[in-house]
Write a protein that holds these residues in place. Structure first.
Motif, short mmCIF file in Angstrom:
data_model
loop_
_atom_site.label_atom_id
_atom_site.label_comp_id
_atom_site.label_asym_id
_atom_site.label_seq_id
_atom_site.Cartn_x
_atom_site.Cartn_y
_atom_site.Cartn_z
N ALA A 95 -9.80 -0.36 1.91
CA ALA A 95 -8.77 -1.32 1.49
C ALA A 95 -9.09 -2.70 2.01
O ALA A 95 -9.27 -2.90 3.20
N ALA A 109 0.86 -1.19 0.00
CA ALA A 109 0.00 0.00 0.00
C ALA A 109 0.89 1.24 0.00
O ALA A 109 2.03 1.20 0.46
N SER A 152 -4.61 2.88 -0.08
CA SER A 152 -4.51 3.15 1.36
C SER A 152 -5.68 4.02 1.81
O SER A 152 -5.55 5.23 2.04
#
Length: 218
Positions: A161, A100, A157
């Motif tokens: 997610a 991420a 992010s």
């Protein structure tokens, strides 16, 4: 550092069946490379362009439960992260990696730029990756799949997610990721360690892993 595998078992030792000897050779090389990831890059991937400080960073990445790499622009942070992912995914079959970043395009560089770059540098890496790499982040499918069952998934992010469970969580440009997103969404992805299949065998039911092994499996 470590031992030299081909000095521990002689491939011409006919006291062992050839298949058994070969398996033992594999076991020794894998153990050696797990302890010396920078040698794996040179010996197996045939990439010999790493600087000493990059080799040291890779070694520390493999030895640390939590690792933070702070560096100036242009030092090749994303390249080194991509190489670290390759090492872990090949040497530890079945590893699940989630990447991420504060910016979607930054996270996707692993797939769109760095992996192709590594594959150009290491033809054998192409044989380790299954099918084509995917740039879609809108479903739960892995972006990179390895033939040994390891995979890499790129996620956004944000609070939405989702990617199931991961054994390794990488946060690129982590200063741009909100703490609430990390604590409530991303951190929860890393809920368990890798569980290699041999631990399901009866003779390993009470097997006590070393502290080093517990970092990657358990």
């Amino acid at each position: 550092m470590g031992f030299i595998p081909n000095q521990d078992i002689n491939p011409d030792d006919y006291s062992l069946p050839k298949s058994v000897n070969m398996v033992k050779q594999y076991e020794l090389w894998i153990a050696y490379w797990r302890e010396n990831p920078h040698r794996f890059v040179k010996d197996y991937l045939k990439i010999d362009s790493l600087k000493p400080f990059q080799e040291y960073i890779l070694y520390q990445m493999m030895r640390s439960h939590n690792f933070m790499f702070l560096a100036a622009r242009g030092l090749g942070k994303t390249f080194l992260v991509a190489l670290f992912i390759v090492i872990v995914c090949i040497l530890y079959p079945g590893t699940k990696v989630v990447v991420a970043a504060g910016n979607k395009s930054q996270a996707m560089k692993i797939v769109t730029e760095k992996m192709p770059e590594l594959m150009d540098m290491s033809p054998i890496l192409k044989e380790e990756i299954k099918g084509n790499m995917r740039t879609n982040m809108n479903d739960d499918k892995a972006n990179i799949e390895f033939i040994n069952g390891s995979w890499v998934k790129i996620v956004a992010s944000n609070q939405g997610a989702r990617s199931g469970r991961a054994n390794l969580l990488i946060l690129d440009e982590f200063r741009m990721i909100e703490y609430d997103v990390y604590s409530q969404a991303l951190r929860r992805m890393k809920a368990n360690r890798r569980h290699p299949k041999y631990l399901n065998k009866e003779e390993y039911q009470d097997y006590e892993l070393t502290p080093e092994a517990k970092q990657w499996e358990g």
